[in-house]
Structure formats: structure tokens, C-alpha cells
Write an enzyme that holds these catalytic residues in place. Structure first.
Site, short mmCIF file in Angstrom:
data_model
loop_
_atom_site.label_atom_id
_atom_site.label_comp_id
_atom_site.label_asym_id
_atom_site.label_seq_id
_atom_site.Cartn_x
_atom_site.Cartn_y
_atom_site.Cartn_z
N GLU A 304 0.79 -1.23 0.00
CA GLU A 304 0.00 0.00 0.00
C GLU A 304 0.83 1.28 0.00
OE1 GLU A 304 0.40 -2.27 2.42
OE2 GLU A 304 0.29 -1.38 4.43
N HIS A 328 -8.22 -3.94 -1.00
CA HIS A 328 -7.41 -4.06 0.22
C HIS A 328 -6.35 -2.95 0.29
CE1 HIS A 328 -5.26 -6.37 3.43
NE2 HIS A 328 -4.23 -5.72 2.92
N GLU A 329 -5.58 -2.83 -0.77
CA GLU A 329 -4.49 -1.83 -0.73
C GLU A 329 -5.05 -0.41 -0.67
OE1 GLU A 329 -1.95 -3.24 0.08
OE2 GLU A 329 -2.26 -5.25 -0.72
N HIS A 332 -6.06 0.58 2.82
CA HIS A 332 -4.93 1.00 3.65
C HIS A 332 -4.73 2.53 3.61
CE1 HIS A 332 -3.06 -2.55 5.33
NE2 HIS A 332 -2.89 -3.13 4.16
N GLU A 351 -3.81 -4.45 9.39
CA GLU A 351 -4.30 -5.48 8.45
C GLU A 351 -5.69 -6.01 8.78
OE1 GLU A 351 -2.96 -5.78 5.69
OE2 GLU A 351 -0.92 -5.01 6.00
N ASP A 407 8.50 -9.68 10.14
CA ASP A 407 7.93 -10.39 8.99
C ASP A 407 7.36 -11.75 9.41
OD1 ASP A 407 8.53 -8.26 7.35
OD2 ASP A 407 10.23 -9.21 6.36
N TYR A 415 -4.69 -10.54 10.09
CA TYR A 415 -5.60 -10.20 8.99
C TYR A 415 -7.02 -10.67 9.28
CZ TYR A 415 -1.72 -9.10 5.77
OH TYR A 415 -0.64 -8.54 5.16
N1 BES Z 1 1.04 -4.38 3.75
C1 BES Z 1 0.77 -5.68 3.26
C2 BES Z 1 1.99 -6.42 2.79
C3 BES Z 1 3.06 -6.58 3.85
C4 BES Z 1 2.74 -6.92 5.14
C5 BES Z 1 4.36 -6.40 3.51
C6 BES Z 1 3.74 -7.04 6.10
C7 BES Z 1 5.35 -6.53 4.46
C8 BES Z 1 5.05 -6.85 5.76
C9 BES Z 1 -0.26 -5.64 2.13
O1 BES Z 1 -1.23 -4.68 2.29
C10 BES Z 1 -0.97 -6.96 2.15
O2 BES Z 1 -1.62 -7.23 3.12
N2 BES Z 1 -0.83 -7.74 1.09
C11 BES Z 1 -1.52 -8.98 0.97
C12 BES Z 1 -2.75 -8.72 0.19
C13 BES Z 1 -3.95 -9.49 0.54
C14 BES Z 1 -4.26 -9.66 1.99
C15 BES Z 1 -5.14 -8.96 -0.22
C16 BES Z 1 -0.63 -9.93 0.20
O3 BES Z 1 0.47 -9.54 -0.17
O4 BES Z 1 -1.00 -11.05 0.00
ZN ZN Z 2 -2.53 -5.18 3.88
#
Ligand code: BES
Ligand code: ZN
Length: 639
Positions: A304, A328-329, A332, A351, A407, A415
Site C-alpha cells: 500500500e 485491500h491496498e 490502507h 491489516e 515479517d 488479517y
Molecule cells: N502491507 C501488506 C503487505 C506486507 C505486510 C508487507 C507485512 C510486508 C510486511 C499488504 O497490504 C498486504 O496485506 N498484502 C496482501 C494482500 C492481501 C491480503 C489482499 C498480500 O500480499 O498477500
Molecule cells: Zn494489507
């Protein structure tokens, strides 16, 4: 080695204090209770002495050396007038020179120390900055292995003729390409000058010069400005052979030339999503909202980055079946970018909220049935994840991430459990009241970093105080802290999935051959659900599925990932070549880690996984490489 780990328990203490408060005896709504200042165990920055308010980058992008090279100026607010040392986060940077100054005048070289690196946190950079210094200028360059950068060879792009670079700063990778206070507690505006090889375009999570992208004038010298203050994990840059195509007056797509038209078509509903979001959750405060389509090695579905969401190409399927990722993005822009988790232990505030908003938007735009499918699939994933996780705290909304890589806290729990918690509150207070509550939460905490304790205090003040009987503090506590899902969890149901269950059962019981199943109208989500809930299958059954539905050949990478998980689990060797192809060409973690994890369950599978990983790893992003490596080594230890 010196480490500046700040007391971790503060936020927890203040949280338990406020959940156990007897709401019936509180005097009429006071100001929001003062919650003790949180600290971030994933940053060395001494944020109680200094806070970065603005950041000016000047970097050259060197594809030959795989390096960013240049300088950053940090403009600081002094909270402690006597402090003489500024501590920044870095990981694997070459620091060439450091100067300090006052209001941008008279920089003088100052002494600095770079600590020995910690494997997770990197190296503290200690800069001598005695009062009244309030700026530092740092000359530095990055190393080829920087964890937040992926340098792609031309073969890894759609066009195959130009190299590509992109950053991924969340959670704590900004420090691998900029020396800074790498904590979501600090927000800063930024500006940047980026020089690239001629012909390539640079874009950032900032105001981009659309004209340059549109008319193809590639000077190789670009300037950016981000006027809203953002946390460090949202600073982002990408460089490649990019074109721009508008979708509406304020939305558009950046992508490689062969991808841009397909992407603009797939995501044409973005403007409608924005309008719905604004109607429910308040104004969009970032100006434009554009998408950048990355090459397939992008390790996430989406990221995002403000004004410019980064997107995996694997969601361009031709049927809008995976556009919930955009919802989703986009969401954010409220939950995360506007109101930001204070530390990575508060990640569900980013999330879980965002998934709740996503489901709301999907229902609004595509109807309740589509929203229900997304919710049910999320809940299904959550159940599987809860069964797999080993530590109890990881199953709660209050994980203990001290001493761990943030991470590692990225699981379905923040989520989906987070979203189910909010859906539960919504069911108690009613949708109109809960939507209004969320909107006021965003308005009143805009451009702030927030803790779980602050959210609970706000919930109590705004909703519980007036209707204390609706939800008890014991119920809220169970949602946040119990490793078990609360007994009154409302598990989402989907009629479309009930049909899939019926079809699957008919096939498994032998009453219908695969070819007779009525799958013509199935959504991607129905296919996912169909495959995810398969019991172990025989080679003959796997063959029937593959031959009837062409699963090994599907061009939908999400369906492929779910199919190859079964292939790995049930050791269906005829599909191994296709599975290997999938693992070699895609770097999105969600689509590869589950396949590796399944393979690693059996000794022959583990050996195969290790061999494939050895060949594929150079094409993976450093974060994905690390995640697969951890998955395989955990499995190897067990066996
Ligand atoms: N912000 C996240 C990706 C992220 C989280 C990167 C933690 C690094 C550390 C992004 O918004 C996300 O949640 N992406 C998901 C999308 C899905 C839930 C729709 C993904 O990458 O799968
Ligand atoms: Zn996210």
C-alpha cells in the site's frame, strides 16, 4: 555490541489496565485516556530525543553495481534539548560521511559509529549531534544484497530488454536502503531526486510527474515530493521501462508496455471503490491513487505505498476475480497509511482493519455474495493457520515479537482474526453505528501512530460507555488474547461455497464424475475453496481433476498455487514439472510458501523442494528467499 532495546511491556500493561476498567462507574466521557508512550522493539532509534520531520533523498540508481548511491538529509525535531547523539537504523549500508548542521546551514563533519550488526535489526548508526544540531546529512551507498531492494535482470521482466528495480520497505527494510529512524512511531514528509539510466522511469510513493510517464520523455532525472507525513515503511521507489495509462481523473496504472492496457482494464473499478470508501470512511487524503504493476517476483500480492500501490501481476486474470486486492491496498489509505500501527505488535490495527474495510467495499461494489466468499475464504485460511502455528501468542492479536523478525508475524491471524473481531463488534452495535465509529476513528487519529491500547480506549469511550451491556471486557479480552477463537465467533457463510461443497462431495462419493460437475460459472474463490478442502486424494483422483479441469495448465496463478499445494501434499508426480515451473517463475510468497511447506512434509518432497529452491532462489526477492529458507530449514529440523 551495544543494543538499545526499550522496555517492551509498557503497551501491554496499559492495555490490561484499560480493558479491566469498570465502564459503568466511569465519569462522563473524559478526554481519551493518556496511554503511556509506546516504544518499538524493532528500532534502535532514540525517538524520545529526536524525531525526523522531513527527509530529502538524492540517489543515483546504478544497475551495474546493483547500488543506490548518494545522500540523505534528515530534518529533526529535538525533543531533548540536551541530547548529543542521534541513533539511526541501518542494515548493510556503506556509510561514507556524516555531517550535522542547524536549519540546513553550516554542515560540519561529525563523528559516527556503526555498531556490529544484529541479524534481525541491523546496525545502529550513532551520530554525534550536539545541540543545537537539528539536521544530519549522510553520504552512503547500498549493497547488492540489500534486503529491501530487488534488482531484476531484463529476463525477469515482461519486456525482457530493460532491468528493473523496486523497493519493499515494510516491515523493517527501509533501513537497508536509507539510514533513518525505521519505526512506524515516526512520520515524516519527504522529497527526492532520483537519477536513473536514460530511458528508464522512476516512480515513488509520492507526487509523480505523470507527464514524463505519459509522453515517454525519459530524462533519467526525476523529482518527487511527498507532502503528507508517512512512516518509513511506506517510502518506496521503482525504476523500469514503465508506461502510464489513466483509468479516471485521479487513478491510473504504471506498468511495462505490454502489461499496461490489460492492467487498466482489470482494475477499471478502482475509482468506484474510492468513491465507496470515501462515502463510508471519510475523505481520501492523498491526492492521486495510482497502481504500479511489478514483475512476477514481487514478493507480496500488493503493498500500500501511498499514492502508488505496488501490485503483483498475478492478479491480472482477465475476469476481475482477484480485484479484492486493490480494495485491500486502497483501504490502507485509511487503515495503515492514515492511522498507522505504532509498532509491529499492533499490526492487526493495519491489516485486520484493512480486511474489514475490504470486505465492506467488496460487498458494496460487487454485492453481498462476493463479499461473503472473500470473508469465508479468509476464515477458512485462518482455521488452517491456527492449527499450524506453534506458539499460543502467535494465535492472538497481541503477539510477542521482541527478538523476532516482524515479517514472522505476518500470518492470517492479524488479517483474519482482526477482521472477524471487527465484524463481531459490527454485529453487536449494528452496521451504521459501527461504520460511523470507524470513520470517527480515522478522522480523530489521522496521521497518527496508534496502539491496541489506544484503540480499546477509544472503543470504550465511543461505543461501550453508552451501551456497556453490549460487549463485556471479558469478551474483548478473549478476542485479543486467547489463543482459541471466542465461542461466539460468527463464522462467515457463503451460499456459493455451499454449492462447491455439494459438488466436491458428489465427486468424492463417486456419484458424479468430475466432468459432470457444474463448474462453468465458478469464481476464482470457488475454485480455491474447492481445492483447499480436498481430503487426501489418490493418483487416479488427482489425474481425473487435472485432466478434466486443466489445473496444471491454468493461467490463474492463485488457482495454480492451491492446486500445486495438493500436488505436493499428495505426491502427484505427473504434475511436478508444472509445479516446478510455477515455483521458478513466481515470487509472490503467498503462492509459493504453502507449496514448499507441503513438499517439505515428506523426505522425498523435502529433497525436491531443496533442489527447486536452489535453482529458483536467485530469482526470488531477498524477503521471499528468507521466508522459503526458514520454511525448509524448520521442516528439515523436524524430520
Ligand atoms: N502491507 C501488506 C503487505 C506486507 C505486510 C508487507 C507485512 C510486508 C510486511 C499488504 O497490504 C498486504 O496485506 N498484502 C496482501 C494482500 C492481501 C491480503 C489482499 C498480500 O500480499 O498477500
Ligand atoms: Zn494489507
Amino acid at each position: 555490541m551495544k543494543r538499545v532495546l526499550l522496555p517492551p511491556a509498557l503497551a501491554l500493561l496499559s492495555l490490561s489496565a484499560c480493558t479491566s476498567v469498570d465502564t459503568t462507574r466511569r465519569p462522563a466521557a473524559p478526554a481519551e485516556p493518556v496511554v503511556s508512550a509506546p516504544s518499538d522493539p524493532h528500532s534502535y532509534a532514540n525517538t524520545s530525543a529526536f524525531r525526523t520531520r522531513h527527509l530529502a533523498l538524492d540517489l543515483r540508481v546504478d544497475f551495474k553495481q546493483r547500488a543506490l548511491d548518494g545522500r540523505v538529509v534528515l530534518e529533526l525535531e529535538r525533543l531533548d534539548p540536551a541530547a548529543d547523539t542521534l541513533v539511526l537504523d541501518t542494515r548493510g549500508l556503506n556509510i561514507q560521511a556524516v555531517e550535522a548542521g542547524v536549519d540546513g546551514t553550516g554542515y560540519t563533519p561529525v563523528h559516527f559509529d556503526l555498531d556490529e550488526p544484529d541479524p534481525i535489526l541491523g546496525s545502529a548508526l550513532r551520530i554525534f549531534a550536539p545541540p543545537p544540531a537539528n539536521r544530519v546529512r549522510i553520504e552512503y551507498s547500498t549493497r547488492p544484497e540489500a534486503s529491501g531492494l530487488q534488482w531484476l535482470d531484463p529476463e525477469q521482466t515482461a519486456g525482457k530488454t530493460h532491468p528493473f528495480l523496486f523497493t519493499q520497505s515494510q516491515a523493517i527494510h527501509a533501513r537497508s536502503w536509507i539510514p533513518l529512524q525505521d519505526t512506524p512511531l515516526v512520520r515524516a514528509t519527504y522529497e527526492a531526486r532520483i537519477r536513473t539510466p536514460e530511458g528508464l522511469l522512476a516512480v515513488m510513493s509520492a507526487e509523480n510527474e505523470i507527464a514524463a510517464a505519459a509522453d515517454g520523455a525519459r530524462t533519467g532525472d526525476y523529482r518527487f515530493r511527498m507532502p503528507q507525513p508517512i512512516p518509513s515503511y511506506l517510502i518506496a521507489l521503482a525504476v523500469g521501462d514503465l508506461r502510464f495509462q489513466p483509468m479516471s481523473a485521479r487513478t491510473g496504472v504504471y506498468a511495462e508496455p505490454s502489461v499496461v492496457a490489460r492492467a487498466a482494464q482489470e482494475f477499471e473499478d478502482t475509482e468506484a471503490m474510492m468513491k465507496r470508501c470515501e462515502a463510508i470512511f471519510g475523505p481520501y487524503r492523498w491526492g492521486r491513487y495510482d497502481l504500479l504493476i511489478l514483475p512476477p517476483s514481487f514478493p507480496y500480492g500488493g503493498m500500500e505505498n501511498p499514492r502508488l500501490t505496488f501490485v503483483t501481476p498475478t492478479v491480472i486474470t482477465g475476469d476481475k476475480g482477484l480485484v479484492s486486492l486493490i480494495a485491500h491496498e486502497l483501504a490502507h489509505s485509511w487503515s495503515g497509511n492514515l492511522v498507522t500501527n505504532a509498532t509491529w505488535a499492533d499490526f492487526w490495527l493495519n491489516e485486520g482493519f484493512t480486511n474489514h474495510l475490504t470486505y465492506r467495499i467488496m460487498e458494496e461494489i460487487y454485492g453481498p455474495g462476493r463479499g461473503a466468499q472473500e470473508r469465508a475464504l479468509g476464515a477458512n485460511d485462518l482455521k488452517a493457520t491456527l492449527a499450524r502455528l506453534e506458539r499460543d501468542a502467535d494465535k492472538t492479536l497481541m503477539p510477542d515479537l521482541v527478538g523476532r523478525d516482524p515479517d514472522d508475524g505476518v500470518t492470517d491471524v492479524p488479517y483474519e482474526r482482526g477482521a472477524l473481531f471487527l465484524a463481531y463488534l459490527e454485529s453487536k452495535f449494528g452496521r451504521p453505528a459501527f461504520d460511523a465509529f470507524l470513520r470517527s476513528w480515522f478522522d480523530s487519529h489521522a496521521f497518527q501512530s496508534v496502539t491496541t491500547a489506544q484503540f480499546l480506549a477509544y472503543l470504550e469511550r465511543e461505543l461501550l460507555l453508552e451501551r456497556p451491556a453490549v460487549v463485556s471486557s471479558a469478551q474483548i479480552d478473549a478476542w485479543l488474547r486467547s489463543p482459541l477463537m471466542p465461542a461466539d465467533t460468527v463464522w462467515p457463510q457463503s451460499d456459493a461455497f455451499a454449492q462447491v461443497d455439494a459438488a466436491r462431495n458428489a465427486w468424492l462419493e463417486g456419484t458424479q464424475p468430475a466432468a459432470n460437475l457444474d463448474t462453468a460459472q465458478w469464481s476464482v474463490r470457488q475454485w480455491q475453496y474447492f481445492l483447499d478442502n480436498m481430503p487426501p486424494l489418490s493418483p487416479a483422483q488427482m489425474k481425473a481433476l487435472d485432466e478434466t479441469f486443466g489445473l496444471s495448465k491454468t493461467r490463474n496463478a492463485v488457482i495454480a498455487a492451491r492446486w500445486f499445494r495438493l500436488v505436493a501434499r499428495d505426491a502427484y508426480a505427473p504434475a511436478y514439472p508444472a509445479m516446478e515451473q510455477h515455483l521458478q517463475t513466481i515470487g509472490r510468497m503467498l503462492l509459493i510458501t504453502p507449496v514448499y511447506r507441503e513438499l517439505a512434509q515428506r523426505p522425498e518432497g523435502l529433497a525436491l523442494a531443496q533442489r527447486i529452491f536452489r535453482e529458483a532462489r536467485n530469482g526470488y526477492h531477498p524477503i521471499a528467499r528468507d521466508s522459503v529458507r526458514k520454511t525448509l530449514s524448520a521442516a528439515a529440523k523436524k524430520s
